[in-house]
Design a protein around this motif. Structure first.
Motif, PDB file in Angstrom:
ATOM      1  N   TRP A 182       3.778   9.673   6.410  1.00  0.00           N
ATOM      2  CA  TRP A 182       3.259   8.406   6.953  1.00  0.00           C
ATOM      3  C   TRP A 182       3.424   7.257   5.967  1.00  0.00           C
ATOM      4  O   TRP A 182       3.609   6.122   6.366  1.00  0.00           O
ATOM      5  N   ARG A 183       3.345   7.609   4.729  1.00  0.00           N
ATOM      6  CA  ARG A 183       3.466   6.581   3.697  1.00  0.00           C
ATOM      7  C   ARG A 183       4.858   5.938   3.726  1.00  0.00           C
ATOM      8  O   ARG A 183       5.022   4.773   3.359  1.00  0.00           O
ATOM      9  N   LEU A 184       5.846   6.701   4.142  1.00  0.00           N
ATOM     10  CA  LEU A 184       7.195   6.147   4.280  1.00  0.00           C
ATOM     11  C   LEU A 184       7.394   5.484   5.631  1.00  0.00           C
ATOM     12  O   LEU A 184       8.125   4.502   5.779  1.00  0.00           O
ATOM     13  N   LEU A 185       6.745   6.071   6.639  1.00  0.00           N
ATOM     14  CA  LEU A 185       6.933   5.564   7.997  1.00  0.00           C
ATOM     15  C   LEU A 185       6.313   4.178   8.175  1.00  0.00           C
ATOM     16  O   LEU A 185       6.905   3.312   8.832  1.00  0.00           O
ATOM     17  N   MET A 186       5.144   3.977   7.596  1.00  0.00           N
ATOM     18  CA  MET A 186       4.427   2.721   7.851  1.00  0.00           C
ATOM     19  C   MET A 186       5.228   1.470   7.480  1.00  0.00           C
ATOM     20  O   MET A 186       5.320   0.535   8.278  1.00  0.00           O
ATOM     21  N   PRO A 187       5.836   1.404   6.280  1.00  0.00           N
ATOM     22  CA  PRO A 187       6.628   0.196   5.988  1.00  0.00           C
ATOM     23  C   PRO A 187       7.835   0.061   6.908  1.00  0.00           C
ATOM     24  O   PRO A 187       8.221  -1.057   7.257  1.00  0.00           O
ATOM     25  N   ARG A 196       0.824  -1.216   0.000  1.00  0.00           N
ATOM     26  CA  ARG A 196       0.000   0.000   0.000  1.00  0.00           C
ATOM     27  C   ARG A 196       0.859   1.268   0.000  1.00  0.00           C
ATOM     28  O   ARG A 196       0.479   2.291  -0.587  1.00  0.00           O
ATOM     29  N   SER A 197       1.999   1.162   0.659  1.00  0.00           N
ATOM     30  CA  SER A 197       2.862   2.350   0.684  1.00  0.00           C
ATOM     31  C   SER A 197       3.462   2.631  -0.689  1.00  0.00           C
ATOM     32  O   SER A 197       3.866   3.746  -0.982  1.00  0.00           O
ATOM     33  N   ARG A 230      -6.997   3.625  13.717  1.00  0.00           N
ATOM     34  CA  ARG A 230      -7.315   5.031  13.958  1.00  0.00           C
ATOM     35  C   ARG A 230      -6.987   5.904  12.748  1.00  0.00           C
ATOM     36  O   ARG A 230      -7.718   6.834  12.433  1.00  0.00           O
ATOM     37  N   GLY A 231      -5.909   5.549  12.073  1.00  0.00           N
ATOM     38  CA  GLY A 231      -5.457   6.393  10.973  1.00  0.00           C
ATOM     39  C   GLY A 231      -6.247   6.223   9.700  1.00  0.00           C
ATOM     40  O   GLY A 231      -6.345   7.148   8.896  1.00  0.00           O
ATOM     41  N   GLY A 232      -6.783   5.009   9.530  1.00  0.00           N
ATOM     42  CA  GLY A 232      -7.562   4.759   8.333  1.00  0.00           C
ATOM     43  C   GLY A 232      -6.764   5.051   7.068  1.00  0.00           C
ATOM     44  O   GLY A 232      -5.572   4.716   6.969  1.00  0.00           O
ATOM     45  N   ASN A 233      -7.398   5.698   6.145  1.00  0.00           N
ATOM     46  CA  ASN A 233      -6.764   5.963   4.859  1.00  0.00           C
ATOM     47  C   ASN A 233      -5.691   7.050   4.949  1.00  0.00           C
ATOM     48  O   ASN A 233      -4.846   7.182   4.064  1.00  0.00           O
ATOM     49  N   LEU A 234      -5.682   7.788   6.079  1.00  0.00           N
ATOM     50  CA  LEU A 234      -4.783   8.949   6.177  1.00  0.00           C
ATOM     51  C   LEU A 234      -3.317   8.552   6.381  1.00  0.00           C
ATOM     52  O   LEU A 234      -2.423   9.363   6.169  1.00  0.00           O
ATOM     53  N   ILE A 235      -3.081   7.322   6.795  1.00  0.00           N
ATOM     54  CA  ILE A 235      -1.686   6.926   7.038  1.00  0.00           C
ATOM     55  C   ILE A 235      -0.956   6.545   5.752  1.00  0.00           C
ATOM     56  O   ILE A 235       0.199   6.132   5.792  1.00  0.00           O
ATOM     57  N   TRP A 236      -1.614   6.679   4.637  1.00  0.00           N
ATOM     58  CA  TRP A 236      -0.952   6.352   3.359  1.00  0.00           C
ATOM     59  C   TRP A 236      -0.594   7.614   2.584  1.00  0.00           C
ATOM     60  O   TRP A 236      -0.427   7.607   1.377  1.00  0.00           O
ATOM     61  N   HIS A 237      -0.488   8.709   3.326  1.00  0.00           N
ATOM     62  CA  HIS A 237      -0.164   9.969   2.679  1.00  0.00           C
ATOM     63  C   HIS A 237       1.051  10.612   3.333  1.00  0.00           C
ATOM     64  O   HIS A 237       1.303  10.378   4.514  1.00  0.00           O
ATOM     65  N   GLY A 238       1.742  11.404   2.559  1.00  0.00           N
ATOM     66  CA  GLY A 238       2.855  12.200   3.083  1.00  0.00           C
ATOM     67  C   GLY A 238       3.918  11.318   3.740  1.00  0.00           C
ATOM     68  O   GLY A 238       4.238  10.217   3.270  1.00  0.00           O
TER      69      GLY A 238
END
Lengths: 192, 480
Positions: free
Chosen positions: A107-112, A26-27, A97-105
């Motif tokens: 966060w998109r790099l942080l999540m993986p 997803r990221s 909690r983050g839902g779709n918002l964690i795949w932006h900016g």
């Protein structure tokens, strides 16, 4: 109980690894299928956390706590398992909690990156479990080469404990300081 | 990118970097701060926890031969000396806690031998002889208590607790609760003892012998005369003997004896070079005399001989021991037979360390003319051709203060497996056992620190989670 613990451990391991793959996917991609998979993450991680908790509990029943706390390898396994479970609950909460918002900016790099730390913890926990039941892997040698002899207990010196606790308190302080405050804007949020 | 999102990104980056930094520091600093020498508690951790040893064996009609080879930084061939300080003869180089500071403690090689009649030995080796209260343990029993014991003190003349076999006690951990004398005698008849070959670089090697002992309710000497006796008058503190002045100086020099590695130098006192001590001699400060007088052993105690000369060369000791297959002392020695299978365990003392500061092997099987972990084959002629013999590469490890009772207790996760007869080797490597041994000497401190570490890690994850939560982007409220 050892056999059941080993059996049960397959579930959270499989689920957390699947979750990692989805997070990385997803990221990297905003494709419809990737978005659909990401929407499944909270449920997947919740199921993994529950299975992880059951596996953790079953593990505690294998030997008396007295024996677990006296064996360096068992101590390490318990420590790694505790951190792994807690860490993946953190990721569950973020995804929920983050839902779709964690795949932006950012966060998109942080999540993986967060997921890779989680899967590393998971791998260490599993490898230590394998050593405990007499099925050692090369991961033990890899950790040894990286500076940790797995037959010695992983513990921190006093100063590092203080630093860790200070770090934890700092994080809590920052969380309070940076807590979200109500804001109002015109229509429209971040776009995928 | 809006100013708000830039600030949020910076905060996210800061939080991530702080978390990663703490993880990295934890990784780099772990395992420090607890394990350190504490001589007051008889705790000294060797710098090396493992060492190799190569073993070969061969036999003929009469004898069995063993060839041992192991590395040592330097040989330690002197110990237990009397040094003149201008007034008194002071004793130096007795069994130390850890390494002797003057390097005055002999290298040793020991081997436990059983014929299958000590069933636990095949599974757990020397662990079955290690018990709480033994000398140089952190909980070593007071000498006065041992001297007051009716058997250990009064009969054996012991002032400390040493190796013993579990069934010689009513409970393995009760050093003073011996079974009755009749039971001990019947155990001996049934072969419930371990033969102990004990080669000593100072106390037996110069006379070409190894000490023959055995382990039952104590570490006992076989019958007969040993290779050494005291050279100090217990009343006056003066030596009984000195070096024959017609052969050279009547004493050694302290500075030489603490550094000697020369096998041809005088580092021991034997009967053929000794004359009665002359108190009128103008003794100088630093004059040194061995506190032990060496002699040829006899009887059962003198059954093991050194073949050729055991020497340290090129960083290695090389030693060949030989003993009659049947010594004629079946109550003190394990009698060996062609086609027999036996259980052995080897230990080495080096680096001027004594007592429990040794390296031990797990038990292994010896077969005479039959397959085993170490196979000994017959040889013809005066000596075996070792280059044609198979060898066993052993890894010896520091055993720490692990006791047999603790292994059978709830504290040991493998206690149940032990009761089921699963050998130690099936579950543990030597490397693992060595590290466990060290950690066992700091069990309480490490457990406490580990619990703190576990808790601090969890708290860090919670704190990190809270920070990330605070930075989660929120869908903006619409005012339209």
């Amino acid at each position: 109980m050892s056999a059941y613990h080993a059996l049960l451990s397959h579930f959270p391991v499989a689920l957390w690894i699947t979750a990692t793959l989805i997070i990385v996917w997803r990221s990297l991609s905003a494709a419809t299928l990737a978005q659909a998979a990401a929407r499944l993450l909270p449920l997947l991680l919740l199921w993994a956390a529950l299975m992880g908790l059951i596996t953790f509990s079953a593990g505690l029943l294998i030997w008396p706590l007295e024996a677990v706390s006296a064996s360096p390898l068992a101590r390490n396994h318990l420590l790694a398992a505790s951190w792994t479970l807690a860490y993946w609950v953190l990721l569950l909460a973020l995804c929920w909690r983050g839902g779709n918002l964690i795949w932006h900016g950012s966060w998109r790099l942080l999540m993986p990156a967060l997921a890779l730390i989680g899967v590393t913890l998971l791998g260490v926990t599993g490898a230590l479990g394998g050593h405990l039941i007499g099925n050692p892997t090369m991961i033990g040698s890899l950790l040894r080469a990286l500076g940790w002899e797995i037959y010695t207990t992983f513990y921190l010196p006093g100063w590092m404990l203080v630093l860790t606790l200070a770090g934890a308190l700092l994080f809590l302080g920052l969380a309070w300081l940076w807590r979200p405050r109500p804001t109002t804007t015109t229509r429209g949020g971040p776009q995928p | 990118m809006s100013p708000t999102s830039t600030a949020a990104d910076r905060r996210l980056l800061f939080a991530g970097a702080l978390f990663a930094t703490l993880l990295l520091l934890a990784w780099l600093s772990h395992g420090r701060g607890i394990i350190r020498d504490d001589p007051q508690r008889n705790i000294v951790i060797p710098q090396q926890l493992l060492m190799p040893l190569t073993l070969q064996a061969a036999y003929n009609e009469e004898e069995i031969w063993f060839r041992y080879r192991w590395p040592a930084e330097r040989p330690h061939i002197a110990m237990d000396m009397l040094r003149f300080d201008g007034q008194h003869w002071q004793r130096h180089g007795t069994s130390p806690v850890g390494q002797d500071p003057d390097g005055l403690y002999e290298d040793r090689l020991t081997m436990l031998v059983d014929d299958g009649r000590v069933a636990e030995f095949r599974l757990f080796g020397g662990y079955i002889t290690a018990h709480g209260g033994q000398r140089f343990m952190s909980d070593a029993v007071d000498a006065a208590n041992v001297r007051a014991h009716p058997h250990l003190g009064a009969t054996l003349g012991a002032s400390d607790v040493r190796k013993y076999l579990p069934a010689t006690r009513q409970a393995p951990h009760d050093w003073d609760a011996l079974v009755d004398a009749d039971t001990l005698a019947r155990q001996r008849q049934a072969g419930y003892f371990l033969d102990l070959w004990h080669w000593r670089a100072h106390r037996s090697n110069p006379v070409g012998m190894a000490d023959d002992q055995h382990v039952a309710e104590y570490r006992l000497n076989d019958s007969g005369r040993g290779t050494f006796s005291s050279n100090q008058d217990s009343d006056t503190g003066l030596p009984h003997f000195m070096f024959d002045p017609s052969l050279g100086q009547p004493a050694l020099r302290w500075s030489e004896i603490t550094t000697t590695t020369d096998f041809d130098s005088r580092y021991f006192l034997s009967r053929d070079q000794a004359v009665p001590f002359d108190p009128q001699h103008p003794w100088q400060v630093g004059d040194t005399l061995p506190r032990l007088l060496l002699q040829h052993a006899d009887g059962s105690r003198g059954a093991i001989r050194v073949v050729g000369s055991a020497r340290w060369q090129d960083g290695h000791w090389e030693l060949v021991l030989a003993r009659a297959l049947d010594t004629g002392f079946p109550l003190e020695d394990k009698i060996l037979h062609d086609q027999g299978s036996y259980d052995l365990a080897v230990a080495v003392h080096r680096d001027a360390s004594g007592s429990r500061w040794h390296y031990v092997s797990l038990p292994f099987q010896l077969g005479l003319g039959r397959d085993a972990t170490l196979r000994a084959d017959r040889f013809a002629g005066s000596a075996p051709d070792w280059s044609q013999r198979s060898s066993l590469e052993l890894t010896l490890f520091y055993p720490g203060q692990v006791t047999y009772a603790s292994l059978l207790s709830r504290r040991h996760a493998g206690a149940k497996a032990m009761r089921q007869g699963i050998p130690a080797r099936a579950r543990h490597s030597e490397q693992q056992l060595a590290h466990y041994a060290v950690e066992g000497e700091f069990r309480q401190q490490i457990t406490r620190q580990w619990l703190w570490t576990l808790s601090a890690g969890l708290l860090l994850i919670v704190g990190f989670a809270a920070t990330l939560f605070s930075l989660l982007p929120r869908p903006a409220r619409s005012t339209s």
